[in-house]
Design a protein around this motif. Structure first.
Motif, PDB file in Angstrom:
ATOM      1  N   SER A 146       0.815  -1.222   0.000  1.00 43.30           N
ATOM      2  CA  SER A 146       0.000   0.000   0.000  1.00 43.30           C
ATOM      3  C   SER A 146       0.850   1.275   0.000  1.00 43.30           C
ATOM      4  O   SER A 146       0.308   2.373  -0.081  1.00 43.30           O
ATOM      5  N   CYS A 149       1.445   3.610  -5.367  1.00 48.40           N
ATOM      6  CA  CYS A 149       0.320   3.908  -6.256  1.00 48.40           C
ATOM      7  C   CYS A 149       0.875   4.010  -7.678  1.00 48.40           C
ATOM      8  O   CYS A 149       1.850   4.715  -7.914  1.00 48.40           O
ATOM      9  N   LEU A 168      -3.776  -4.998 -13.283  1.00 50.32           N
ATOM     10  CA  LEU A 168      -4.129  -3.937 -12.335  1.00 50.32           C
ATOM     11  C   LEU A 168      -5.034  -4.469 -11.223  1.00 50.32           C
ATOM     12  O   LEU A 168      -4.852  -4.144 -10.050  1.00 50.32           O
ATOM     13  N   ASN A 169      -5.974  -5.328 -11.597  1.00 52.66           N
ATOM     14  CA  ASN A 169      -6.858  -5.898 -10.571  1.00 52.66           C
ATOM     15  C   ASN A 169      -6.087  -6.772  -9.600  1.00 52.66           C
ATOM     16  O   ASN A 169      -6.311  -6.726  -8.389  1.00 52.66           O
ATOM     17  N   ARG A 172      -4.147  -4.536  -7.272  1.00 53.57           N
ATOM     18  CA  ARG A 172      -5.030  -3.862  -6.314  1.00 53.57           C
ATOM     19  C   ARG A 172      -5.493  -4.817  -5.226  1.00 53.57           C
ATOM     20  O   ARG A 172      -5.618  -4.439  -4.072  1.00 53.57           O
ATOM     21  N   ARG A 173      -5.736  -6.087  -5.599  1.00 52.91           N
ATOM     22  CA  ARG A 173      -6.098  -7.064  -4.565  1.00 52.91           C
ATOM     23  C   ARG A 173      -4.973  -7.221  -3.552  1.00 52.91           C
ATOM     24  O   ARG A 173      -5.206  -7.507  -2.390  1.00 52.91           O
ATOM     25  N   SER A 177      -2.325   0.707  -5.129  1.00 50.62           N
ATOM     26  CA  SER A 177      -3.419   1.461  -5.711  1.00 50.62           C
ATOM     27  C   SER A 177      -3.059   1.981  -7.097  1.00 50.62           C
ATOM     28  O   SER A 177      -1.899   1.968  -7.503  1.00 50.62           O
ATOM     29  N   VAL A 178      -4.108   2.413  -7.808  1.00 50.13           N
ATOM     30  CA  VAL A 178      -3.958   2.846  -9.191  1.00 50.13           C
ATOM     31  C   VAL A 178      -4.580   4.228  -9.349  1.00 50.13           C
ATOM     32  O   VAL A 178      -5.717   4.450  -8.921  1.00 50.13           O
ATOM     33  N   ASP A 199      -8.248   3.877  -8.100  1.00 43.25           N
ATOM     34  CA  ASP A 199      -8.473   4.316  -6.719  1.00 43.25           C
ATOM     35  C   ASP A 199      -8.341   5.827  -6.575  1.00 43.25           C
ATOM     36  O   ASP A 199      -8.504   6.369  -5.486  1.00 43.25           O
TER      37      ASP A 199
END
Ligand code: C2E
Ligand code: CA
Ligand code: CA
Ligand code: CA
Length: 281
Positions: A146, A149, A168-169, A172-173, A177-178, A199
């Motif tokens: 985290s 980004c 990207l997914n 993010r999991r 962040s994006v 995000d």
């Protein structure tokens, strides 16, 4: 001869020679400086408009002081690096260096949960081992996912969009962040919002610069603020150059800002964290 977009080919014309020669020179210098330490990263604060004196988030930007060509702005050489594929190696260096700088910054007292934005080119994101290298850099430098980004633009959807969206997914999991960068400057903004997971939205400087005296820019910003609120993500206004601009954006409901008014991008070492607090300068 390849031009701007990857797939466009045009015939060689004599007046292009000068330009091509410059590109070849720059390409060679770029490759040499990749091994010669010609690059460094700078950090620009992203502030909360409610309390813009300190920051816990920022964007890292690359700087190239070429031994042969002098200072070359990223707008000039990133495109060349993308067209020649050099961005893959350069991009890996950027990620590793960003993680190393951030770890050192946290060790000097920056908050553990500092969020560092890193610009990622479409070509870079399309590499099958992108996530592997990124996660390895984060771990090697003992950061948490985290902390990072990824700033991307809509151009990531031009090729292999399914793979890119999956990547990207997946990231993010895992807690990264994006942010969608330069929002509004493309031509299909609303349709890619539907496809891309994100995000955070960053509204392009071109609109922000008109916030005081251009009604159209103001109207666009107002609608992007509404849009970000309906998506439940923060909006960062880029290129805020005066207190007046910051106040106006805040009054309109924009949450975050970045720009010369708060601070120019500077080497990480230019900031002195104090008990987890970093003051803008
Ligand atoms: P960007 O991602 O939109 O970055 C924001 C640019 O706006 C930066 O320019 C920053 O220095 C500049 N800026 C910030 N505040 C202000 C302001 O108040 N007024 C004005 N006029 N400008 C402001 P920079 O560093 O020259 O970078 C230009 C572009 O080059 C970036 O635009 C990004 O697209 C690319 N770039 C920079 N670093 C990297 C990198 O590490 N990787 C990749 N792939 N691209 C990068
Ligand atoms: Ca950016
Ligand atoms: Ca931007
Ligand atoms: Ca930009």
């Amino acid at each position: 001869i390849r031009t701007g977009s990857n797939r466009e080919y045009v015939l060689f014309q004599p007046e292009m020679r000068e330009n091509e020669l410059n590109n070849i020179r720059m390409f060679q210098a770029l490759r040499e400086d990749l091994v010669n330490d010609g690059f460094h990263l700078v950090l620009q604060p992203i502030v909360d408009l409610d309390y813009a004196q300190t920051f816990t988030e920022g964007e890292c930007l690359i700087r190239w002081q070429s031994a042969e060509l002098g200072f070359v702005p990223p707008d000039v050489f990133i495109g060349l690096a993308e067209r020649t594929g050099t961005i893959i190696k350069l991009g890996r260096w950027i990620i590793e260096e960003a993680c190393r700088e951030l770890a050192a910054f946290i060790a000097r007292g920056a908050p553990d949960n500092f969020k560092l934005h890193i610009n990622i080119s479409a070509v870079q994101l399309q590499q099958p081992d992108f996530s592997e290298h990124l996660l390895a850099s984060i771990q090697r430098n003992e950061l948490i996912n985290s902390n990072i980004c990824l700033e991307i633009t809509e151009s990531v959807l031009l090729q292999n969009s399914h793979e890119v969206i999956d990547t990207l997914n997946y990231l993010r999991r895992l807690g990264l962040s994006v942010a969608i960068d330069d929002f509004g400057s493309g031509y299909s903004s609303l349709s890619y919002l539907h496809l891309l997971p994100f995000d955070c939205l960053k509204i392009d400087r071109d609109f922000v610069s008109g916030i005081i005296d251009d009604q159209k820019s103001e109207a666009i910003i107002a609608s992007v603020i509404m849009l970000s609120q309906s998506f439940g993500v923060p909006l960062v206004a880029e290129g805020v150059e005066s207190a007046e601009m910051g106040e106006k954006l805040q009054g309109m409901g924009c949450e975050k800002a970045q720009g010369y008014h708060y601070s120019r991008p500077q080497p990480f070492t230019a900031w002195e964290p104090n008990d987890g607090t970093i003051t803008v300068n």
